[in-house]
Every structure is written in C-alpha cells, then in structure tokens.
Motif scaffolding. Sequence first.
Motif, PDB file in Angstrom:
ATOM      1  N   ILE A  14      34.488  41.523  42.810  1.00  0.00           N
ATOM      2  CA  ILE A  14      33.759  40.271  42.673  1.00  0.00           C
ATOM      3  C   ILE A  14      34.738  39.214  42.183  1.00  0.00           C
ATOM      4  N   ILE A  15      34.826  38.107  42.911  1.00  0.00           N
ATOM      5  CA  ILE A  15      35.803  37.053  42.624  1.00  0.00           C
ATOM      6  C   ILE A  15      35.074  35.848  42.045  1.00  0.00           C
ATOM      7  N   PRO A  16      34.992  35.708  40.712  1.00  0.00           N
ATOM      8  CA  PRO A  16      34.287  34.559  40.130  1.00  0.00           C
ATOM      9  C   PRO A  16      34.956  33.221  40.432  1.00  0.00           C
ATOM     10  N   SER A  17      36.291  33.257  40.587  1.00  0.00           N
ATOM     11  CA  SER A  17      37.041  32.027  40.836  1.00  0.00           C
ATOM     12  C   SER A  17      38.300  32.334  41.634  1.00  0.00           C
ATOM     13  N   LEU A  18      38.597  31.469  42.612  1.00  0.00           N
ATOM     14  CA  LEU A  18      39.855  31.581  43.348  1.00  0.00           C
ATOM     15  C   LEU A  18      40.936  30.708  42.709  1.00  0.00           C
ATOM     16  N   ASP A  19      40.583  30.025  41.626  1.00  0.00           N
ATOM     17  CA  ASP A  19      41.538  29.184  40.914  1.00  0.00           C
ATOM     18  C   ASP A  19      42.354  30.045  39.950  1.00  0.00           C
ATOM     19  N   CYS A  20      43.486  29.535  39.515  1.00  0.00           N
ATOM     20  CA  CYS A  20      44.345  30.255  38.564  1.00  0.00           C
ATOM     21  C   CYS A  20      45.235  29.255  37.851  1.00  0.00           C
ATOM     22  N   GLN A  21      45.510  29.520  36.566  1.00  0.00           N
ATOM     23  CA  GLN A  21      46.370  28.623  35.796  1.00  0.00           C
ATOM     24  C   GLN A  21      47.849  28.834  36.121  1.00  0.00           C
ATOM     25  N   ALA A  22      48.209  30.035  36.603  1.00  0.00           N
ATOM     26  CA  ALA A  22      49.608  30.349  36.886  1.00  0.00           C
ATOM     27  C   ALA A  22      50.013  29.835  38.263  1.00  0.00           C
ATOM     28  N   LYS A  25      55.218  32.645  42.418  1.00  0.00           N
ATOM     29  CA  LYS A  25      55.937  32.331  43.644  1.00  0.00           C
ATOM     30  C   LYS A  25      55.470  33.157  44.834  1.00  0.00           C
ATOM     31  N   TYR A  26      54.866  34.304  44.570  1.00  0.00           N
ATOM     32  CA  TYR A  26      54.526  35.234  45.646  1.00  0.00           C
ATOM     33  C   TYR A  26      53.022  35.389  45.834  1.00  0.00           C
ATOM     34  N   CYS A  27      52.239  34.481  45.277  1.00  0.00           N
ATOM     35  CA  CYS A  27      50.787  34.614  45.358  1.00  0.00           C
ATOM     36  C   CYS A  27      50.318  34.539  46.812  1.00  0.00           C
ATOM     37  N   PHE A  28      49.423  35.456  47.190  1.00  0.00           N
ATOM     38  CA  PHE A  28      48.898  35.470  48.554  1.00  0.00           C
ATOM     39  C   PHE A  28      47.594  34.683  48.664  1.00  0.00           C
ATOM     40  N   MET A  29      47.093  34.170  47.525  1.00  0.00           N
ATOM     41  CA  MET A  29      45.855  33.391  47.524  1.00  0.00           C
ATOM     42  C   MET A  29      46.148  31.921  47.770  1.00  0.00           C
ATOM     43  N   ARG A  30      45.213  31.263  48.399  1.00  0.00           N
ATOM     44  CA  ARG A  30      45.227  29.808  48.476  1.00  0.00           C
ATOM     45  C   ARG A  30      44.216  29.304  47.456  1.00  0.00           C
ATOM     46  N   PRO A  31      44.696  28.677  46.357  1.00  0.00           N
ATOM     47  CA  PRO A  31      43.796  28.307  45.249  1.00  0.00           C
ATOM     48  C   PRO A  31      42.659  27.397  45.693  1.00  0.00           C
ATOM     49  N   SER A  32      41.530  27.565  45.020  1.00  0.00           N
ATOM     50  CA  SER A  32      40.356  26.739  45.256  1.00  0.00           C
ATOM     51  C   SER A  32      39.653  26.539  43.925  1.00  0.00           C
ATOM     52  N   LYS A  33      39.078  25.382  43.709  1.00  0.00           N
ATOM     53  CA  LYS A  33      38.370  25.094  42.456  1.00  0.00           C
ATOM     54  C   LYS A  33      36.951  25.653  42.457  1.00  0.00           C
ATOM     55  N   GLU A  34      36.528  26.219  43.592  1.00  0.00           N
ATOM     56  CA  GLU A  34      35.168  26.730  43.706  1.00  0.00           C
ATOM     57  C   GLU A  34      34.963  27.939  42.791  1.00  0.00           C
ATOM     58  N   SER A  35      33.833  27.973  42.109  1.00  0.00           N
ATOM     59  CA  SER A  35      33.505  29.104  41.247  1.00  0.00           C
ATOM     60  C   SER A  35      32.166  29.695  41.671  1.00  0.00           C
ATOM     61  N   MET A  36      31.945  30.948  41.330  1.00  0.00           N
ATOM     62  CA  MET A  36      30.739  31.649  41.762  1.00  0.00           C
ATOM     63  C   MET A  36      29.552  31.281  40.880  1.00  0.00           C
ATOM     64  N   GLY A  65      42.217  35.169  42.368  1.00  0.00           N
ATOM     65  CA  GLY A  65      42.268  34.119  41.354  1.00  0.00           C
ATOM     66  C   GLY A  65      42.350  34.649  39.937  1.00  0.00           C
ATOM     67  N   GLU A  66      41.832  33.852  39.018  1.00  0.00           N
ATOM     68  CA  GLU A  66      41.742  34.276  37.628  1.00  0.00           C
ATOM     69  C   GLU A  66      40.267  34.367  37.254  1.00  0.00           C
ATOM     70  N   PRO A  67      39.747  35.595  37.107  1.00  0.00           N
ATOM     71  CA  PRO A  67      38.308  35.768  36.909  1.00  0.00           C
ATOM     72  C   PRO A  67      37.761  35.138  35.635  1.00  0.00           C
ATOM     73  N   LEU A  68      38.537  35.161  34.540  1.00  0.00           N
ATOM     74  CA  LEU A  68      38.000  34.672  33.271  1.00  0.00           C
ATOM     75  C   LEU A  68      37.749  33.175  33.270  1.00  0.00           C
ATOM     76  N   LEU A  69      38.222  32.469  34.307  1.00  0.00           N
ATOM     77  CA  LEU A  69      37.882  31.057  34.440  1.00  0.00           C
ATOM     78  C   LEU A  69      36.392  30.881  34.704  1.00  0.00           C
ATOM     79  N   GLY A  70      35.702  31.970  35.027  1.00  0.00           N
ATOM     80  CA  GLY A  70      34.248  31.917  35.166  1.00  0.00           C
ATOM     81  C   GLY A  70      33.555  31.568  33.861  1.00  0.00           C
ATOM     82  N   GLY A  71      34.200  31.853  32.731  1.00  0.00           N
ATOM     83  CA  GLY A  71      33.644  31.507  31.427  1.00  0.00           C
ATOM     84  C   GLY A  71      32.819  32.621  30.811  1.00  0.00           C
ATOM     85  N   ILE A  72      32.702  32.579  29.488  1.00  0.00           N
ATOM     86  CA  ILE A  72      32.037  33.644  28.748  1.00  0.00           C
ATOM     87  C   ILE A  72      30.552  33.734  29.095  1.00  0.00           C
ATOM     88  N   SER A  73      29.866  32.595  29.272  1.00  0.00           N
ATOM     89  CA  SER A  73      28.432  32.632  29.582  1.00  0.00           C
ATOM     90  C   SER A  73      28.178  33.284  30.936  1.00  0.00           C
TER      91      SER A  73
END
Length: 378
Positions: A14-22, A25-36, A65-73
Amino acid sequence: MKNNEPYNPHTFMIIPSLDCQAKCKYCFMRPSKESMSLETLEHTVRFIENATTKGKTINVVFHGGEPLLGGISWFEAAFDMVSQRLQNAKISIQSNLWAIDQNFIDLFKKYNLKSIGTSLDGFPDFCDSQRCIGYFDKTTRGIKLLKENGFHVSAIATFCSGNTGFETAKKNLDFLCELVDTVSVHGVTDPIWGNLDTSLSVGEMEDLLKHLLHYATGQSNTKINTMRGIIESVYYKQPNICTFSKCLGNFAAIEPSGYIYVCQRFCGQREYAISNVFDLPTSESIMKNENYRLFELLEKKKKSSCLSCRQVEFCGGGCLYNTPALKNFKMPQDSDDHKDFYCEAYKNFFTDLAIKMATEAGSKLLGQDYPTPILDMI
C-alpha cells in the motif's frame, strides 16, 4: 490467451504517498504530491479482501515514495482498518524513517509491528553522495529511536555503477551490520521509464554478486539477507528472493489514486496498471485485464527463452521488470529481449555458486574442512 495460474497475492504493498523528501540518484519512482485518501484506503482493503483466499496469511507492506508522509492520523486509521478487516495480515513498513517520533513508535507497538525496514547505503559520506545531503543523519536518528524501543530494523543497501568493488562493499556492509539487524543488497537497475547513469552494467552486477558472496561467507555473516536467500535458492532449487522468484500473481501494489500494479516498481506508470480499486476488481476480473494478460505473455516468453539454461531453477528467469521487452509493452516481440537484462551475470554467478556448494558438500561428506562455509548460511 488462457490464464494458467490464479491471481492470489500473498503480499500487498500500500503506497500512501509517491512523494519523498530524499533525492536518491537511482530512484525508479517519479515523485508525485498525491496522497492516499481514507476513501481510497477503504476500497484498497476491500480489494485485498476480494483478492485473498479466506484464511490465507498475507503481508501488508506500507511502502512509497515515503509512506510516513501520510501522517500519524492516516496511519492510525489505516492500521485499525487493516487489523480489523484483514485479520490474517502481517503489517510492516519500509521507510526512510525521517518522520519517526514517539507517536509512530507507540502506534507500531500497538499493532505489533515486529520489523521495520529502511534504506541506508553505508558510511555517511557514501550514503549521502548517493541519496542526498543529510540523509544518513536523519535515517540513523530513526534507527536509533526504533532500536531503543525494541524493534528489529533491516536496511536495504544500494550500490551504484562505479561503487561495486569489494573493498567498497566490505567497508560499507561492515558498518551497516553494526548499525542494523539485517541487510539486503541491491544493485541499481534502469527504471521502466528510461536509463540512469547510476545503473550497473552486466559485468558490475556479476562482480557485486561475487563480492557479496565472498564477503558474506568469509565473515560467516548471516546478517546479509540477500546472499542467504540466494544460497537457499540454490540449495532447495527454489528461487526465494524478489529478483528471482515468480512475482506475477503473487504481489500487488496500490498507489494513492487506487491504481493496482503487479509490482511496486511500476507505481506511477499508469499505462502498466492492471485495475483500480474503485472498479471493485476481483481476482477473476484482473486475470482478464488486457495489461495483466500482456504480463502473462511476457512471463511465458521469458520462460521460453530460458528453457535450455540449467541455472533457471535458481534464478527463475530473473526479474520481469528488467526485461527490455517491457519498454515496448504493447508489442511483445519474439526475441531475446524477454530475458532479464542481467541474464549473463546471473548465469555466471549461479554456475560458480553451484560448483562451490557442491564441492563444499563433498568435502563435508569426506570430513574435510572447507575454507568458505557457504552451507553454514542456510
């Protein structure tokens, strides 16, 4: 085309967010600000219920992405929903850990997460040069907090082109083995959408595998998950790590918008989606999906390309994502482009490993010592 095997995943990402703070150089994702949204999550859980055999134990991995960007709630609601509705689910998470705080620690304890995964490449300068300045300090802060609270922490170490030499690998793996509980090793490969300067050549991939074997057995270091899994694959003649095991039909990844993919690496590339959770898909409907049928065709062509190879029982034909034919997904061709790009590297490595293991087994039968105890890692 007739479907031969059921769609019955044992692992759902389950991908809560395709965004990431990092900025690796080798990331295969294309970042997106969309969150679940929680609505999408509810449909995702319903999809998992419909696609899973009743009573079957499954893995639910929160990834990015970085899942914890989904937030604690969001995670409080997500963990509650998954634990209530998917009672045979084992929950885990793969994160850079930058957002870890006591609230997340308490939540992980409440829902009995035994293991937390992160990504860390080695020493601070080495890691930051590949990921971004400050990555090492922020991730190790999270590792320290988790370990202080009794969690098992695993790390994925990634090696770029030009960084696959034995001394580089040894230095950074020695360091990581002191810092985390277990380590998996990845070599950079090209993403589906293009080419990276950091991706390994065929020769570099073979060298990395051989260096990893030498390192892991020389140290008798069972913390190296990747090599232990590869050795078990050869011993039992059953591929059991991600690159070499059959993933089609066994994995599903759901991105924030609800699109479903056969593997997390495809997330964000909607031309490869096999359905959407809002379509209320079942296993049967997914197996009839045009894209899923194309994946089956490519998998079949890949297997046909490997029929004469003795190493296929160890590598399973390699990774479907790494087959050049996927670049022309809508027009599968009858050629060698259905083989994993790193086929020759795997073939040479597995041949060498099988000989070493057979020699060691023979030595053990004769009561003789063997200099690098490979079988001790099983």
